[in-house]
Scaffold this motif. Structure first.
Motif, PDB file in Angstrom:
ATOM      1  N   ASP A   1       0.841  -1.200   0.000  1.00  0.00           N
ATOM      2  CA  ASP A   1       0.000   0.000   0.000  1.00  0.00           C
ATOM      3  C   ASP A   1       0.876   1.249   0.000  1.00  0.00           C
ATOM      4  O   ASP A   1       0.690   2.171  -0.807  1.00  0.00           O
ATOM      5  CB  ASP A   1      -0.917  -0.017   1.227  1.00  0.00           C
ATOM      6  CG  ASP A   1      -1.874   1.179   1.270  1.00  0.00           C
ATOM      7  OD1 ASP A   1      -1.895   1.979   0.298  1.00  0.00           O
ATOM      8  OD2 ASP A   1      -2.606   1.312   2.262  1.00  0.00           O
TER       9      ASP A   1
ATOM     10  N   ARG B   1     -11.952   2.040   2.566  1.00  0.00           N
ATOM     11  CA  ARG B   1     -11.523   2.160   3.965  1.00  0.00           C
ATOM     12  C   ARG B   1     -12.754   2.291   4.844  1.00  0.00           C
ATOM     13  O   ARG B   1     -13.803   2.777   4.407  1.00  0.00           O
ATOM     14  CB  ARG B   1     -10.589   3.358   4.161  1.00  0.00           C
ATOM     15  CG  ARG B   1      -9.185   3.162   3.559  1.00  0.00           C
ATOM     16  CD  ARG B   1      -8.289   4.361   3.820  1.00  0.00           C
ATOM     17  NE  ARG B   1      -6.959   4.173   3.271  1.00  0.00           N
ATOM     18  CZ  ARG B   1      -5.926   3.662   3.943  1.00  0.00           C
ATOM     19  NH1 ARG B   1      -6.082   3.312   5.218  1.00  0.00           N
ATOM     20  NH2 ARG B   1      -4.740   3.527   3.374  1.00  0.00           N
TER      21      ARG B   1
ATOM     22  N   ARG C   1      -7.941  -0.149   6.434  1.00  0.00           N
ATOM     23  CA  ARG C   1      -7.946  -0.699   5.078  1.00  0.00           C
ATOM     24  C   ARG C   1      -8.974  -1.822   4.948  1.00  0.00           C
ATOM     25  O   ARG C   1      -9.116  -2.656   5.846  1.00  0.00           O
ATOM     26  CB  ARG C   1      -6.563  -1.238   4.717  1.00  0.00           C
ATOM     27  CG  ARG C   1      -5.444  -0.214   4.717  1.00  0.00           C
ATOM     28  CD  ARG C   1      -4.102  -0.912   4.511  1.00  0.00           C
ATOM     29  NE  ARG C   1      -2.986   0.017   4.469  1.00  0.00           N
ATOM     30  CZ  ARG C   1      -2.329   0.446   5.561  1.00  0.00           C
ATOM     31  NH1 ARG C   1      -2.710   0.030   6.760  1.00  0.00           N
ATOM     32  NH2 ARG C   1      -1.327   1.299   5.439  1.00  0.00           N
TER      33      ARG C   1
END
Length: 390
Positions: free
Chosen positions: A25, A35, A41
């Protein structure tokens, strides 16, 4: 309903660490699909496909920077399909190569155990593993780019004959010819017209890239009429006046010393032999350049205007000093479509700075292209071939 997973759940299912997921990421390789309200996440099932591609490319030896560009837009269905097909071919190549390495190890082991003298040249296959990996990397990049370009032309061109059948007709092949193609790429010219080849001809395909030659062999298949050789077109390893026909399909403009290449072509051609060199003009597909620059004027799809090096507008002037007669035949065609993905794939296949500038704006760019092509999008084509006689 879309299933979403936390970083921990996603990592566990993918058999990697949470640290790896977070790192990808941070490196802009694998962004979460969404999100939570708190900023945590969340990954979807579709993200597994991109992770699979990242891990395979990493295994094949690509750097994270290279992977970042190669996986851009992977979640789009067609791009994922294209990528998987190319990955499969590369895995098959790796299996063949590692099988050869295994055979070399077994042979040497058996020789040592039997107390016989060892042929140490067998061990060169082990030393070549790193070279194999580099070849696979080049092959992946080349195959990905060529696949995107061919698909746009094949599926959306108005001239249904197609470029390769048309170009093949211009070659005017006859029995008993000895033919050379320089810069053969993936061999599509011959694979697409395989059924129309004379039985008694000899065709030598050359390219500077081992990966491209490997692709050409796979495309054409077993055929005694073909042989393959890696070489530089500026230093052809053939005798003078050896060939009846030399073909250069959209490749002269990549050469650093075009006059030297033409000098070599003339040397290896028999008297009365022909040289067929295809190219395009500055009008060719200019709408795609206009499209990306409307989105971001800093995007340059090619740092070099190839048609300025060798194009339909200046080709006759460049060829005339080397050949007695030069004629130009144009291929009448255009592209029309109303879907964005083939255009995006084509843009990403170009050799410019577009990937770096689109990394953080891919979804925005995708939406922009979708809006531009909705209702129909026309792309001009202006390509052709010069027929030269010695």
């Amino acid at each position: 309903m879309t299933n979403y997973y936390t970083s921990g759940e996603f990592a566990k299912r993918a058999h990697v660490s949470v640290r790896t997921i977070r790192y990808y990421d941070q490196q802009n390789l694998l962004k979460p699909s969404t999100r939570s309200k708190g900023g945590a996440r969340r990954y979807s099932d579709a993200d597994f496909a991109k992770l699979q591609q990242i891990l395979l490319l990493k295994y094949l030896g690509f750097s994270l920077g290279e992977i970042r560009g190669l996986t851009l837009g992977t979640n789009d269905r067609q791009r994922l399909l294209d990528s998987l097909q190319i990955q499969r071919r590369l895995v098959e190549e790796r299996i063949e190569e590692m099988t050869a390495v295994e055979a070399a190890i077994n042979s040497t082991t058996q020789t040592l155990e039997a107390g016989r003298p060892v042929d140490w040249s067998q061990m060169l296959k082990l030393l070549n593993v790193s070279v194999m990996t580099q070849s696979l990397k080049t092959q992946y990049q080349n195959a990905t780019n060529i696949s995107a370009r061919i698909r746009l032309h094949r599926d959306y061109s108005l001239n249904h004959e197609g470029w390769f059948p048309w170009l093949f007709r211009q070659l005017d092949l006859a029995p008993n010819l000895k033919i050379l193609e320089i810069g053969c790429g993936n061999g599509e010219l011959w694979a697409a017209n395989h059924a129309h080849l004379p039985d008694n001809c000899e065709i030598i395909l050359t390219d500077i890239s081992e990966g491209m030659l490997a692709d050409a062999k796979k495309e054409i298949g077993e055929d005694d009429r073909f042989s393959y050789q890696r070489c530089d077109a500026a230093q052809l390893p053939f005798a003078s006046e050896e060939f009846d026909l030399v073909v250069a399909n959209h490749m002269l403009f990549y050469c650093s010393n075009i006059p030297q290449v033409l000098k070599e072509v003339r040397r290896v051609l028999k008297k009365g032999g022909r040289f067929c060199a295809s190219t395009y003009s500055k009008r060719h597909m200019h709408e795609i350049t206009d499209l990306v620059q409307d989105f971001n004027p800093q995007i340059v799809l090619s740092s070099v205007k190839l048609y300025d090096k060798f194009g339909l507008d200046n080709g006759e002037e460049i060829l005339a000093p080397f050949f007695d007669q030069v004629t130009c035949r144009r291929y009448e065609d255009a592209i029309e479509l109303d879907v964005a993905e083939p255009v995006i794939s084509y843009i990403l296949s170009c050799h410019g700075n577009q990937t770096a500038l689109l990394l953080d704006r891919y979804q925005e760019f995708k939406q922009f292209v979708e809006e531009q092509v909705a209702g129909g999008f026309h792309i001009s084509k202006d390509a052709g071939v010069f027929i030269c006689c010695k």
